[in-house]
Design an enzyme around this catalytic site. Structure first.
Site, PDB file in Angstrom:
ATOM      1  N   SER A 155      19.114  -0.041 -25.985  1.00 18.60           N
ATOM      2  CA  SER A 155      19.415   1.374 -26.142  1.00 18.60           C
ATOM      3  C   SER A 155      20.465   1.522 -27.231  1.00 18.60           C
ATOM      4  O   SER A 155      21.348   0.673 -27.374  1.00 18.60           O
ATOM      5  CB  SER A 155      19.948   1.929 -24.826  1.00 18.60           C
ATOM      6  N   LYS A 213      21.564  -1.786 -21.467  1.00 22.48           N
ATOM      7  CA  LYS A 213      20.128  -1.576 -21.290  1.00 22.48           C
ATOM      8  C   LYS A 213      19.251  -2.658 -21.902  1.00 22.48           C
ATOM      9  O   LYS A 213      19.520  -3.159 -22.980  1.00 22.48           O
ATOM     10  CB  LYS A 213      19.729  -0.246 -21.938  1.00 22.48           C
ATOM     11  N   THR A 218       0.898  -1.152   0.000  1.00 26.02           N
ATOM     12  CA  THR A 218       0.000   0.000   0.000  1.00 26.02           C
ATOM     13  C   THR A 218       0.939   1.206   0.000  1.00 26.02           C
ATOM     14  O   THR A 218       2.034   1.136   0.593  1.00 26.02           O
ATOM     15  CB  THR A 218      -0.917   0.050   1.249  1.00 26.02           C
ATOM     16  N   HIS A 219       0.574   2.264  -0.656  1.00 28.87           N
ATOM     17  CA  HIS A 219       1.436   3.453  -0.800  1.00 28.87           C
ATOM     18  C   HIS A 219       2.787   3.101  -1.429  1.00 28.87           C
ATOM     19  O   HIS A 219       3.784   3.770  -1.172  1.00 28.87           O
ATOM     20  CB  HIS A 219       1.690   4.133   0.549  1.00 28.87           C
ATOM     21  N   GLN A 237     -19.878  12.471 -38.449  1.00 26.61           N
ATOM     22  CA  GLN A 237     -18.860  11.796 -39.259  1.00 26.61           C
ATOM     23  C   GLN A 237     -17.534  11.711 -38.491  1.00 26.61           C
ATOM     24  O   GLN A 237     -16.698  10.856 -38.775  1.00 26.61           O
ATOM     25  CB  GLN A 237     -18.675  12.571 -40.573  1.00 26.61           C
ATOM     26  N   TYR A 272     -29.674  13.727 -37.608  1.00 27.40           N
ATOM     27  CA  TYR A 272     -28.309  13.606 -38.109  1.00 27.40           C
ATOM     28  C   TYR A 272     -27.701  14.970 -38.386  1.00 27.40           C
ATOM     29  O   TYR A 272     -28.357  15.872 -38.904  1.00 27.40           O
ATOM     30  CB  TYR A 272     -28.267  12.769 -39.403  1.00 27.40           C
ATOM     31  N   GLU A 277       5.693   0.147 -21.389  1.00 26.61           N
ATOM     32  CA  GLU A 277       5.635   1.617 -21.416  1.00 26.61           C
ATOM     33  C   GLU A 277       4.704   2.118 -22.525  1.00 26.61           C
ATOM     34  O   GLU A 277       3.949   3.071 -22.344  1.00 26.61           O
ATOM     35  CB  GLU A 277       7.042   2.191 -21.592  1.00 26.61           C
TER      36      GLU A 277
HETATM   37  N1  ARG Z   1     -20.061  10.089 -44.312  1.00 26.09           N
HETATM   38  C1  ARG Z   1     -21.226  10.338 -43.534  1.00 26.09           C
HETATM   39  C2  ARG Z   1     -20.949  10.000 -42.064  1.00 26.09           C
HETATM   40  O1  ARG Z   1     -19.974   9.366 -41.838  1.00 26.09           O
HETATM   41  C3  ARG Z   1     -22.361   9.512 -44.008  1.00 26.09           C
HETATM   42  C4  ARG Z   1     -23.707  10.097 -43.790  1.00 26.09           C
HETATM   43  C5  ARG Z   1     -23.921  11.231 -44.678  1.00 26.09           C
HETATM   44  N2  ARG Z   1     -25.199  11.803 -44.525  1.00 26.09           N
HETATM   45  C6  ARG Z   1     -25.495  13.029 -44.909  1.00 26.09           C
HETATM   46  N3  ARG Z   1     -26.682  13.455 -44.703  1.00 26.09           N
HETATM   47  N4  ARG Z   1     -24.587  13.809 -45.425  1.00 26.09           N
HETATM   48  O2  ARG Z   1     -21.651  10.404 -41.171  1.00 26.09           O
END
Ligand code: ARG
Length: 458
Positions: A277, A283, A155-156, A322, A317, A290
């Site tokens: 190294s 080394k 611990t610690h 994207q 959307y 890492e």
């Molecule tokens: N390349 C677009 C994306 O990855 C696809 C969808 C495009 N839709 C649009 N209404 N422009 O989201």
């Protein structure tokens, strides 16, 4: 090639705009999912009489051929199109003509990309779960072999009480088991099909969403078309679970780096998993550990990036979304590589059992047990704590450990010490007596190992 949506436009897109807007350079990774989605969609359109059976057939065959050629390397995904959806549709149309032009009936790229990403992530969730299982198996093998390999527990980062290597590894078994369970949880929640949501408001065609969902292996269709095209929760959940797994890998890496250091020498990382190294000939560096620790930041970055991208987006959307792809693709590949490399490093690592036991012995990890010994002889715990404290000071001054003192020296500090003190403070006794469920005692550890074996067999 002309844009799929060119009809409404009187000017060509500025090249810079096209380049900035395009996603093909990275979403080409989704070609398989895009084709699978289109095949299911076309099959459904034909079943519903929205296109003819012949048209459905021509689309299916055309897509199959495109898939074959992409996989075989004979069809290059060139960057004349905006994204993978446009590329595949345009290629299909150039080959089969009018039937190809009907593929996008009742569909938008919005539900198309939502589907493609979901299919992709679903596969990746399964793959990561499988890799975690392999890592768990490597950890479990080491646990079985080292039920009686003593080492200090910390611990610690100060030596605390004696444990075993099996016990220490067992802690990581729990962590990676939870990581794997998280993959299963995500799968359960995400496995619903957005196809049929259209741009945002469904369509007026009589689509059979249950049918496409079933063809694509989903539990069923999603229930709100706006959410279907705007939801990236499943991806955020995945990146979050990947970040947690990386946090675990990073902690484990840190310990291995410490154990492999010149001062500790508890382990020796295999030559095949170390690097040298360019200037210091002596080394042998723990670069893999890492790098795994280092790459954790990159995976956290992907999670933060997507959380931030999504936080201000109104329904439904928006093109911001994207931006979900590049960071996710990078994070997923990174985590998979890290798990594989890390498991390989663990598998080949060599333990220096004597160093570990000596370290436990010389660090007073048995001091609590020595105090408990006095308690058993009738000394109140608080007094016993003080007596052992003085005993530890005495040992530090003499540069020795409790087990190496003579009975006379011990009795000079407290008359309750008798001959049996030496077995009472041996590492073996200290560990063997820890028999609560979850503790390092070999008997209970073996029971836990059996449970782990059963879990991995499921
Ligand atoms: N390349 C677009 C994306 O990855 C696809 C969808 C495009 N839709 C649009 N209404 N422009 O989201």
């Amino acid at each position: 090639m002309a844009q799929l949506w060119g009809g409404r436009f009187t000017k060509e897109t500025e090249q810079k705009v096209f380049d900035f807007n395009a996603s093909l350079s990275f979403d080409k990774l989704l070609y398989k999912q895009d084709i699978a989605g289109s095949m299911a969609h076309a099959k459904m359109l034909a079943k519903q009489g929205i296109i003819s059976a012949e048209e459905g057939d021509a689309i299916g065959k055309g897509l199959e051929q495109i898939l074959k050629e992409i996989e075989g390397g004979t069809l290059a995904i060139d960057e004349t199109q905006e994204d993978i959806h446009s590329f595949i549709e345009a290629t299909l149309i150039s080959r089969i003509g009018d039937a190809g032009k009907k593929l996008h009936t009742g569909r938008s790229r919005n539900d198309q990309v939502a589907l493609d990403m979901r299919l992709y992530v679903r596969d990746q969730v399964v793959e990561v779960a499988a890799l975690l299982k392999e890592l768990l198996a490597v950890i479990l093998t080491t646990m079985e072999e080292h039920v009686e390999t003593y080492m200090p527990g910390f611990t610690h980062l100060q030596k605390a009480q004696p444990i075993t290597l099996a016990h220490h590894y067992g802690a990581y078994f729990e962590m990676f088991k939870r990581d794997r369970q998280r993959m299963q949880d995500i799968y359960e929640r995400m496995n619903y099909c957005p196809l049929g949501a259209g741009a945002l408001a469904g369509t007026t065609y009589p689509l059979d969403r249950d049918y496409t969902a079933q063809l694509l292996g989903f539990y069923g269709p999603t229930l709100n078309s706006m959410d279907s095209v705007a939801d990236r929760d499943y991806l955020i959940e995945f990146l979050s679970a990947l970040s947690i797994a990386m946090m675990h890998l990073s902690r484990f890496s840190e310990e291995i780096i410490i154990w492999n250091s010149n001062e500790y020498q508890f382990v020796e990382i295999d030559d095949a998993y170390s690097t040298g190294s360019s200037i210091m000939p002596q080394k042998k560096n723990p670069d893999i550990a890492e790098l795994v620790r280092g790459k954790t930041g990159r995976v956290y970055g992907a999670l933060m990036s997507l959380l931030t991208t999504m936080k201000g987006i109104p329904l439904a959307y928006n093109k911001d979304m994207q931006e979900d792809k590049e960071v996710s693709f990078d994070a997923i590949r990174t985590v998979k590589d890290c798990i594989v490399l890390f498991a390989g490093m663990l598998k080949t690592m060599n333990f220096k059992k004597d160093r570990m036991a000596d370290s436990a012995m010389n660090g007073f990890t048995n001091a609590t047990d020595a105090a408990d010994y006095l308690v058993a002889k009738g000394v109140p715990f608080r007094d016993a704590h003080g007596i052992i404290g003085r005993l530890v000071l005495y040992c530090i001054e003499k540069n020795t450990s409790i087990d190496k003192l003579s009975l006379q020296e011990l009795q000079a500090i407290d008359p309750h010490f008798e001959k049996d003190i030496f077995t009472a403070v041996s590492l073996k006794t200290c560990v063997e007596k820890r028999l609560t469920l979850g503790a390092p005692g070999p008997e209970v550890m073996k029971q836990v190992i059996e449970l782990h074996k059963k879990y991995l067999e499921q």
